[in-house]
Scaffold this active site. Structure first.
Site, mmCIF file in Angstrom:
data_model
loop_
_atom_site.group_PDB
_atom_site.id
_atom_site.type_symbol
_atom_site.label_atom_id
_atom_site.label_comp_id
_atom_site.label_asym_id
_atom_site.label_seq_id
_atom_site.Cartn_x
_atom_site.Cartn_y
_atom_site.Cartn_z
ATOM 1 N N SER A 62 44.303 43.411 33.869
ATOM 2 C CA SER A 62 45.589 43.841 34.402
ATOM 3 C C SER A 62 45.977 45.175 33.765
ATOM 4 C CB SER A 62 46.634 42.750 34.173
ATOM 5 O OG SER A 62 47.807 43.009 34.909
ATOM 6 N N HIS A 109 45.660 37.027 40.821
ATOM 7 C CA HIS A 109 45.694 37.901 39.640
ATOM 8 C C HIS A 109 45.081 37.179 38.431
ATOM 9 C CE1 HIS A 109 47.085 41.721 38.062
ATOM 10 N NE2 HIS A 109 47.625 41.131 37.018
ATOM 11 N N ASP A 116 45.076 38.711 45.280
ATOM 12 C CA ASP A 116 45.960 39.337 44.295
ATOM 13 C C ASP A 116 47.010 40.160 45.032
ATOM 14 O OD1 ASP A 116 47.216 40.608 42.223
ATOM 15 O OD2 ASP A 116 45.366 41.108 41.154
#
Length: 256
Positions: free
Chosen positions: A41, A229, A201
């Site tokens: 991320s 995610h 995502d």
């Protein structure tokens, strides 16, 4: 260094270039000549930024839930994706409108309004804003994660406020990446990379990982069709990618 919520913390000095410099200090302290960089991320933004700054020190990159913290990505996650969660986004934007700092939707970036709220001198204002931010975080990752679930980590007030302060600080400044990372991918030519991303995502669309892959010769894109995610299958792919990197580096060492 004090935590971000500490009034003694110099938040303006907390930038991506500062983090890269600290990584270099760590590498030098450990006596590491070159290493494989990992990031997930926001961590993938930092990994790519570090690799672009010090390509000679990077033997490979493994990134999962790939982001570059571009303005488009930040506006997507704070505003555009509200089209999928209109009821939750309405709560999110109403909080900024009613906080008394003059925010008007459509005339200012929402992330900038929350950045100001999280730096407000009144702790009650910061607390309320961090709660609204945390609820939006839980909402926009719901697809691919089995539906809305409140993250128990938000029960820790210090963690929640630090998170909201730092996220809004970095996002309002486009990750302190100027020029944008995608515009300087040529610096990574020849560095092997595995980019792992979930098709579902919604908070960080596959578009970014795809663009990075297209501009990064030597990269391989792994798309998990069933996850968002992050998730167990993506973690397995991340573990395998690191094993493959280690095997490749070991083989290169044995033949040199």
């Amino acid at each position: 260094m004090p935590l971000a919520l500490d009034l003694q913390h110099d938040l303006d000095a907390n930038t991506t270039s500062r983090l890269i410099a600290e990584l270099e200090e760590l590498r030098t302290h450990l006596g590491v000549e070159g290493w494989v960089i990992n990031g997930v991320s926001w961590g993938s933004t930092l990994a790519i930024a570090y690799a672009q700054a010090h390509p000679e020190r990077v033997r490979g990159v493994v990134a999962m839930a790939v982001t570059t913290t571009s303005r488009w990505e930040v506006d997507w996650i704070t505003e555009i994706v509200g089209a999928l969660y209109p009821e939750e986004w309405e709560l999110f934007v109403q909080h900024a409108e009613q906080a008394g700092l003059g925010y008007q939707r459509g005339k200012e970036r929402l992330v900038e309004a929350y950045r100001r709220l999280m730096r407000h001198p009144d702790p009650a204002v910061r607390e309320a804003a961090s709660l609204a931010w945390a609820r939006w975080e839980d909402a926009h990752i719901a697809i691919g994660a089995g539906g809305f679930r409140r993250d128990p980590a938000w029960d820790d007030r210090a963690f929640r406020q630090n998170f909201a302060i730092l996220v809004t600080h970095y996002w309002a400044n486009d990750g302190f990446c100027d020029p944008p990372l995608l515009d300087r991918m040529q610096r990574l030519a020849g560095i092997p990379a595995v980019l792992i991303h979930g098709r579902l995502d919604v908070s960080g669309p596959l578009r970014t990982a795809w663009q990075a892959h297209r501009r990064w010769s030597g990269s391989r894109l792994v798309v998990d069709e069933g996850e968002g995610h992050g998730g167990s299958a993506m973690v397995n792919a991340w573990r395998q990618a690191n094993d493959d990197m280690a095997s490749r580096l070991l083989a290169a060492t044995e033949t040199s």
